[in-house]
Scaffold this active site. Sequence first.
Site: not given
Ligand SMILES: NC(=O)c1ccc[n+]([C@@H]2O[C@H](COP(=O)([O-])OP(=O)(O)OC[C@H]3O[C@@H](n4cnc5c(N)ncnc54)[C@H](O)[C@@H]3O)[C@@H](O)[C@H]2O)c1
Length: 403
Positions: A202, A256
């Site tokens: 990743k 990212c």
């Molecule tokens: N957005 C993308 O396109 C994408 C793509 C691939 C990977 N990722 C990875 O996926 C992960 C999540 O990214 P995202 O974009 O969905 O984040 P985001 O910020 O959109 O959402 C994360 C959610 O998690 C919640 N949260 C935080 N801590 C928490 C906890 N301890 N318990 C419960 N809820 C909690 C927050 O309130 C938030 O609503 C990251 O590691 C990111 O790098 C994201």
Amino acid sequence: MNPRVTVIGLGYVGLPTAALLASRGMAVQGVDSNPAVRATLAEGRIHITEADVEALLERALRAGLFTLHAQPPPADVFIIAVPTPLGEDHAPMLGHVLDATRALAPALRPGNLVLLESTSPIGTTARIAALLAELRPELTDLAIAYGPERVLPGRILTELVENDRVAGGLTPEATQRAQDFYRLFVRGEVVGTDAATAEMVKLAENAFRDVNIAFANELSLIADAQGLDVWRVIEIANRHPRVQILRPGPGVGGHCIAVDPWFLAHAAPDAARLIPAARAVDAAKRAAVLDAASAICAGGERLICLGLTFKADVDDLRESPALDIAAELARRHPGQVVLVEPHLRAAPPGLTAPLVSLEEALAGPGALLVLTDHAAFRRIPRAQRAGRRILDTRGIFRDEESP
Ligand SMILES: NC(=O)c1ccc[n+]([C@@H]2O[C@H](COP(=O)([O-])OP(=O)(O)OC[C@H]3O[C@@H](n4cnc5c(N)ncnc54)[C@H](O)[C@@H]3O)[C@@H](O)[C@H]2O)c1
């Protein structure tokens, strides 16, 4: 029988995943630590911008297949999709992942599958296993695996299904269990490997994009210094059968590609030379755009900044170079800068220049600084550009001008 799934973290990754699983008939328990997120979702509205997710959510709520929780309830499968931001010195911050792990520990039952989907440094899945072994030592048959996301915002629901996916377990059984689960909704191939390899895969994917964009940006800096048109150089070079240079821009944005390469570099600082260099090129490119635009303002001209988001036709401002550059220009040259961002209704907080419509901006004089390649900007007629100085970091006005 369909597994019952608890998804922890309902953002860009967790929410579409939860909605998709529910649409396949699985009972999904969504967990988010933010009460405002839970309240919005409970009303059938979504807090992210992503096509078709709201409709799926509404249907899932009506069918009773999606419920919202502050703490993880018991399930067959647990998915962790919480943020993994960068901290001081570009070190990955695992606080959210470890908090989520602690929160799900009391809900675990023998034989559960725990999937980490957050982008994570190498070794994080093993860390989760060690923490769970500490908290629930009696559970010796948990299957723990890493299943990273490669979705593109704007196409998440499609890519969740169509993309190939990697599933890396801490044991061969965990890999198999993770593959079996993902095959319930993924049409792409689900490639099995070990957890650490999956974690590095990743990070390698996003570092690849970053390094290659940095190369294009470095070429643009060299071409500018030589008085050459970088777009023409790349266009011709890409006719080589084994060359595919990416497009330059004002810098890399999004949460990212601008972030994840540091997770790799941090793992082995002595070995990682190219990855930090790519990040440094990115900073140099942002600075060069800023200086060139600032020089225009220093001559007294009005400057129209086109775009604030990090990429075309979305409203996402995370790590956006366009936003940083525009904010700094506004700060340096009060009264001279106007901002145009058709995907936002109001200027983001802290910006000291007015946000105006494209029509309003073009009604007056001023140089154009293209920071984002929105479709609306590509359509600006040649007549409205004529006579203006143009700094086009995305090459959007070039195609029609090439010989
Ligand atoms: N957005 C993308 O396109 C994408 C793509 C691939 C990977 N990722 C990875 O996926 C992960 C999540 O990214 P995202 O974009 O969905 O984040 P985001 O910020 O959109 O959402 C994360 C959610 O998690 C919640 N949260 C935080 N801590 C928490 C906890 N301890 N318990 C419960 N809820 C909690 C927050 O309130 C938030 O609503 C990251 O590691 C990111 O790098 C994201």
